[in-house]
Design a protein around this motif. Structure first.
Motif, PDB file in Angstrom:
ATOM      1  N   HIS A  96      -5.580   5.837  -4.408  1.00  0.00           N
ATOM      2  CA  HIS A  96      -5.333   7.103  -3.712  1.00  0.00           C
ATOM      3  C   HIS A  96      -6.163   8.209  -4.360  1.00  0.00           C
ATOM      4  O   HIS A  96      -6.138   8.383  -5.578  1.00  0.00           O
ATOM      5  CB  HIS A  96      -3.855   7.491  -3.798  1.00  0.00           C
ATOM      6  N   HIS A 151      -0.029   6.784   8.778  1.00  0.00           N
ATOM      7  CA  HIS A 151      -0.783   6.272   7.623  1.00  0.00           C
ATOM      8  C   HIS A 151      -0.498   4.778   7.442  1.00  0.00           C
ATOM      9  O   HIS A 151      -1.425   3.971   7.354  1.00  0.00           O
ATOM     10  CB  HIS A 151      -0.372   7.070   6.375  1.00  0.00           C
ATOM     11  N   GLU A 152       0.760   4.410   7.404  1.00  0.00           N
ATOM     12  CA  GLU A 152       1.104   2.987   7.192  1.00  0.00           C
ATOM     13  C   GLU A 152       0.620   2.141   8.363  1.00  0.00           C
ATOM     14  O   GLU A 152       0.133   1.031   8.193  1.00  0.00           O
ATOM     15  CB  GLU A 152       2.612   2.824   6.984  1.00  0.00           C
ATOM     16  N   HIS A 192      -2.963   1.408   8.051  1.00  0.00           N
ATOM     17  CA  HIS A 192      -3.295   0.404   7.036  1.00  0.00           C
ATOM     18  C   HIS A 192      -3.536  -0.971   7.674  1.00  0.00           C
ATOM     19  O   HIS A 192      -4.305  -1.778   7.152  1.00  0.00           O
ATOM     20  CB  HIS A 192      -2.199   0.295   5.980  1.00  0.00           C
ATOM     21  N   CYS A 232       0.842  -1.185   0.000  1.00  0.00           N
ATOM     22  CA  CYS A 232       0.000   0.000   0.000  1.00  0.00           C
ATOM     23  C   CYS A 232       0.870   1.225   0.000  1.00  0.00           C
ATOM     24  O   CYS A 232       1.584   1.466   0.940  1.00  0.00           O
ATOM     25  CB  CYS A 232      -0.862   0.024   1.247  1.00  0.00           C
ATOM     26  N   ARG A 233       0.773   2.003  -1.047  1.00  0.00           N
ATOM     27  CA  ARG A 233       1.641   3.156  -1.095  1.00  0.00           C
ATOM     28  C   ARG A 233       1.063   4.293  -0.292  1.00  0.00           C
ATOM     29  O   ARG A 233      -0.112   4.485  -0.257  1.00  0.00           O
ATOM     30  CB  ARG A 233       1.798   3.632  -2.527  1.00  0.00           C
ATOM     31  N   VAL A 234       1.932   5.064   0.282  1.00  0.00           N
ATOM     32  CA  VAL A 234       1.443   6.221   0.995  1.00  0.00           C
ATOM     33  C   VAL A 234       1.019   7.254  -0.024  1.00  0.00           C
ATOM     34  O   VAL A 234       0.171   8.077   0.211  1.00  0.00           O
ATOM     35  CB  VAL A 234       2.512   6.790   1.914  1.00  0.00           C
ATOM     36  N   GLU A 246      -7.064   3.909   1.698  1.00  0.00           N
ATOM     37  CA  GLU A 246      -6.116   5.022   1.779  1.00  0.00           C
ATOM     38  C   GLU A 246      -6.692   6.182   2.575  1.00  0.00           C
ATOM     39  O   GLU A 246      -5.973   6.852   3.319  1.00  0.00           O
ATOM     40  CB  GLU A 246      -5.736   5.486   0.365  1.00  0.00           C
TER      41      GLU A 246
END
Ligand SMILES: [Zn+2]
Length: 680
Positions: free
Chosen positions: A640, A517-518, A521, A6-8, A578
């Motif tokens: 996102h 954020h991470e 997740h 999962c990208r920030v 996200e």
């Protein structure tokens, strides 16, 4: 399975300096580098009421002045840091790796040779279509769907495509073991482009591109062939799952024996698997379990000649970036100019950097961190992570909607969350990879084969807990549900996200919110379905799960309402994970900042309170200006939301933001307290 990374962020821009953090490397500050306490005051637009548009309040002057480089689709924090990283990588590729140990030195020779092959444009030009001529001949020679399945499997070490995706990752129900997952495939664009009337113009451009490439490789009747390929892909798209549907870890976990797969979805699976090097496979996980049998049926009824044209087009599309100018230009025109609004082709060195970095990223990263990363930053990030973890623990303990028994499980998961910072302990071994300085297409094929065989060879070994799915030089971060861990590459541990010299409020609003954020997740609508050991399992009471879903649904409706272009809406379900992570991350980071202050009042700097500076930093870290085409593409398929909503759509759910900026009911972003989303 392995739907984690999962990208920030998938995007964005800097106004802020990109000095290396006290590293040995050159600290070249960029134009517009932020001085002082870490926020670019000149980039703000303080004439705007913060409650009307906080993104513009914090970033408006910057946004109005920012010019998207002609060879990119965006400019902003992420893009600017990436530009710096690309220049550093170019230097590593051109000048080798002085000052690193000998095994890194061997890799350095290899990345140098690969880059040299890419940069030998005269040779690439002279060869034109020749490097893929033998591959085209193999497609022409195929007579049956079985023989085409052989080619699809061979695509793992070449440029052939498959109508099914095959991937190897941790088993969601036994995450210490690897499993092979089978999923939908076969499309050159996201499924929505084939089926949504508003996207018909892009579909027409895609058809023209198919025709063009087929003609360029000398395929028979390119116009009719392209039309047949488009019909085939449209049929596949119609039975394929949306990206939002593919986010559900329960619906995508469908274990099946190889025999049952043959039964459910008749297809030459054994030919495909054998050609991929997957011998003796007795079971798989089927991801999109209603789509796979339907795609198999479409494959079975489509004429072999159409399937061959489909394979030929995708071969040309995949190989085009490594062929002569006419192929590169055709590929750029469609993939970048039409789809992402990029005006001009990037210079050759940038494309070379991208290719070598994508294939041998850790060999580059090893030199990169030795040159540009300061080990002290690692300790400082460790400290920040501990503060964030403690803040989330407090928030979970105080939740008024969650039962004590679910809280215990959540706290256990949080306690077991693993963290990786900056770069791997164990570097990837590239010794089996053979690279030649005079054969670009063969090098790219070798790189693909190396990456795939590395995974196949460890299929029956325990899951590698030292694995990194991003390179150290990458400006991004991710959470992995199966390992229950978050990973922060060195690339994101720099200003404006993190700067030891900046005001703490800026670091908490920047890298603190990224860490939060991470961390969140692990507790978003997808991550919450995995336990502390990374097992897909339901550890929630029904009432708690219902509470979570109801709260998340409110956030989904808020994002559904955002409309970047008239009639074009953000997809609340696609972006749900996200958005939950952004909101949770900002809340946790702010708590951690308050905890850091320990009851002392924060100093006022340039007239801004500590909380105000926290929010300004948060908004600054999302500075980005993207082409309209790229935002339109993002809204179709990217989990996102566009950055403006990642700022405005988040802060309006935070009580502290109302207090910090005196936001009133007359302000456009105002939400009554009972309409603010409260999850974590
Ligand atoms: Zn994320």
């Amino acid at each position: 399975m392995w739907n984690l990374v999962c990208r920030v962020a998938a995007l964005t821009l800097v106004v802020v300096g990109a000095q290396s953090i006290g590293a040995a490397g050159q600290p070249a500050p960029l134009p517009g580098a932020v001085q002082g306490w870490g926020f670019d005051l000149a980039g703000a637009d303080f004439a705007i009421r913060p409650g009307n548009d906080f993104f513009r309040y914090a970033d408006g002057a910057w946004y109005d002045r920012a010019v998207i480089p002609s060879d990119r689709s965006s400019i902003g924090v992420f893009t600017t840091l990436t530009i710096t990283a690309e220049a550093r990588i170019r230097d590593i590729l051109e000048h080798g790796a002085s000052g690193v140990d000998s095994s890194a030195g061997a890799d350095a020779a290899k990345i140098g040779a690969f880059y040299a092959a890419f940069m030998n444009e005269a040779r690439v030009e002279a060869l034109d279509v020749q490097p893929i001529a033998p591959l085209i001949a193999m497609i022409r020679a195929a007579r049956t769907r079985e023989e085409l399945a052989d080619l699809m499997g061979a695509g793992r070490r070449s440029f052939f495509s498959s109508v099914f995706s095959t991937s190897i990752g941790a088993d969601d129900k036994a995450p210490d073991k690897y499993v092979v997952s089978i999923g939908q495939g076969g499309l050159g664009l996201n499924r929505d482009y084939y089926l949504t009337p508003q996207l018909a113009a892009k579909k027409a451009d895609y058809l023209a591109y198919m025709k063009q490439l087929l003609a360029m490789i000398g395929w028979d009747a390119p116009e009719q062939s392209a039309a047949a390929v488009m019909d085939f892909e449209t049929a596949v798209a119609a039975v394929s799952w949306t990206n939002a549907e593919r986010r559900d870890p329960e619906k995508t976990y469908n274990p099946m024996s190889a025999a049952a797969l043959d039964e459910a979805a008749p297809f030459p699976w054994q030919r495909l698997f054998a050609s991929e090097g997957l011998v003796g496979l007795d079971h798989v996980v089927v991801v999109e379990n209603t789509a796979v049998p339907k795609i198999a049926a479409i494959y079975a009824r489509t004429p072999v000649d159409t399937l061959k044209a489909w394979e030929a087009f995708h071969l040309a599309d995949a190989a085009a970036p490594y062929l002569s100018k006419r192929f590169v230009a055709a590929n750029f025109d469609f993939r970048d100019r039409t789809m992402r609004g990029v005006a001009e082709q990037p210079e050759r060195w940038r494309r070379g950097v991208g290719t070598v970095n994508g294939t041998m990223g850790q060999a580059i990263g090893r030199v990169y961190v030795a040159r540009y990363f300061s080990p002290e930053a690692k300790a400082q990030i460790d400290d920040l992570v501990a503060r964030l973890r403690s803040a989330l623990k407090g928030r979970i303990e105080r939740l008024d909607w969650m039962s004590p028994q679910t809280k215990l499980k959540a706290l256990d998961k949080l306690a077991r969350l693993n963290v990786k910072i900056a770069y791997p302990d164990k570097w990837r071994d590239y010794s089996p990879l053979v690279v030649r300085p005079d054969d670009l297409v063969a090098d790219v094929e070798a790189g693909r084969g190396f990456g795939w065989l590395r995974q196949v060879s460890r299929l029956n070994s325990p899951v590698d807990r030292d694995e990194w799915y991003m390179n150290p030089q990458t400006v991004n971060a991710y959470y992995d549900s199966n390992l229950n861990e978050m990973v922060f590459p060195a690339g994101i541990l720099q200003p404006p996200f993190f700067d030891p010299a900046a005001d703490p409020a800026v670091n908490f609003g920047g890298i603190g919110a990224v860490i939060g954020h991470e961390m969140t997740h692990g507790f978003d609508d997808e991550g919450r379905k995995y336990d502390g050991a990374g097992v897909l399992s339901d550890w929630w009471t029904d009432a708690d799960a219902a509470q979570f879903d109801a709260r998340a649904a409110v956030l989904g409706r808020q994002f559904d309402a955002y409309e970047p272009f008239p009639g074009v809406h953000v997809k609340g379900n696609l972006t749900m994970g996200e958005n939950i992570a952004d909101l949770g991350g900002a809340l946790v980071a702010l708590d951690a900042y308050h905890d850091y202050l320990g009851g002392r009042p924060a100093p006022v700097i340039d007239g801004f309170t500590g909380d105000q500076r926290f929010f300004l930093s948060y908004a600054q870290s999302w500075r980005d200006k993207s082409t309209d085409a790229s935002i339109r593409q993002q809204v179709v398929s990217n989990p996102h939301a566009p950055v403006e909503y990642r700022v405005n759509g988040i802060v309006r759910n935070m009580d502290a933001w109302y207090d910090a900026f005196n936001v009133k009911p007359i302000d456009e972003l105002f939400l009554p307290p009972d309409e603010r989303v409260r999850i974590w």
